[in-house]
Design a protein around this motif. Sequence first.
Motif, PDB file in Angstrom:
ATOM      1  N   UNK A  47      29.603  -5.443   5.854  1.00 25.09           N
ATOM      2  CA  UNK A  47      30.276  -4.149   5.715  1.00 25.09           C
ATOM      3  C   UNK A  47      31.426  -4.254   4.722  1.00 25.09           C
ATOM      4  N   UNK A  48      32.258  -5.279   4.865  1.00 25.30           N
ATOM      5  CA  UNK A  48      33.400  -5.445   3.967  1.00 25.30           C
ATOM      6  C   UNK A  48      32.948  -5.618   2.525  1.00 25.30           C
ATOM      7  N   UNK A  49      31.897  -6.385   2.331  1.00 29.23           N
ATOM      8  CA  UNK A  49      31.423  -6.695   0.975  1.00 29.23           C
ATOM      9  C   UNK A  49      30.674  -5.535   0.338  1.00 29.23           C
ATOM     10  N   UNK A  50      29.805  -4.877   1.098  1.00 31.85           N
ATOM     11  CA  UNK A  50      28.913  -3.869   0.528  1.00 31.85           C
ATOM     12  C   UNK A  50      29.437  -2.437   0.638  1.00 31.85           C
ATOM     13  N   UNK A  51      30.238  -2.158   1.644  1.00 28.78           N
ATOM     14  CA  UNK A  51      30.696  -0.793   1.868  1.00 28.78           C
ATOM     15  C   UNK A  51      32.184  -0.615   1.613  1.00 28.78           C
ATOM     16  N   UNK A  52      32.952  -1.687   1.758  1.00 30.92           N
ATOM     17  CA  UNK A  52      34.393  -1.603   1.560  1.00 30.92           C
ATOM     18  C   UNK A  52      35.157  -1.850   2.850  1.00 30.92           C
TER      19      UNK A  52
END
Length: 356
Positions: free
Chosen positions: A238-243
């Motif tokens: 989530x942190x890497x792909x969505x922010x």
Amino acid sequence: MNHPVRYWHPLDDGRIQCDLCPRYCKLHADQRGACFVRQREGDAIVLTTYGRSSGFCIDPVEKKPLNHFYPGTSVFSFGTAGCNLACKFCQNWDISKSRDMDRLMDAASPEEIARTAAHWGCRSVAYTYNDPVIFAEYAIDTAEACHALGIKNIAVTAGYITELARGDFFAPMDAANVDLKGFTDDFYVQLCGAHLQPVLDTLTWLAHETEVWVEITTLLIPGKNDSDAELKAMTAWIARELGTTVPLHFTAFHPDFKLTDLPATPPATLTRARNIALEAGLRHVYTGNVHDREGGTTRCTGCGEALIVRDWYEILDYRLTPDGCCTECGTRLAGRFGEYAAPFGSRRIPVAIHRH
């Protein structure tokens, strides 16, 4: 009540393939898809639940759950019947698995729903209780009627929709809470009768290709999707792909439907999951279905000030400007905000359609 639908094509063997969701049901004459509500009728597919609902309620928007979308406002909520997933832990199984639709449903046109939401002063309408993807045409028409009256739209969905259909479906939606039910394909196959990748594709597309405000919910089921390894992998993705500012809600499971042999989720599991997500860099991580003031509080990403203090669905303190900035340091909070009035509270009010 049967309504013509989009997203299908004929096959060479005489069947018709539904192209709405990744199940790609292939239908013989009069056969229904796995969702039960999209049915072949002649040489086309129709939606059998257009204009009918399982009931109407006014809820707090925090119940969807959405914590960064006009906090404290009321939302007019409704669903239909059926579902395109087969979750063994479904918390709304009496609706999503219903086959007795004629007895279950109240009639309402898109325009009547919009007028009723306006009559009750609701800021938004939520397509919820069962997955609105399966009643896409009804949801789209209702969302457009709501926009005509200045009312926002919220999709509460598992995100199991094809690339072909998702543009039309999400175009009139202002916000979405997407259920990320687990983070392994085995979990989706064994407990949901589906696959993980289409959900990840929907989330990535929403985050990067649309203006829809997105929050994510994961129901933590003891021994099924709550291991440290899975939670670390999911929150890192989530942190890497969505922010890092996408809000994530961890909610508590209670034994239901076909998983009555499992215990309810301990509050400590929610706290552990929240800590893992925070360590992964996510800035807004919440716990749900429990009383946990810290797990319900929204903090400023600039100064750390408690901006919105919650206990379950109750807002106890609110410190944001109308444009969503911290009153202490001025940092803008990710989300959609406006003038803040007295919060709607935690009540749930069943209502009838306002027809005049």
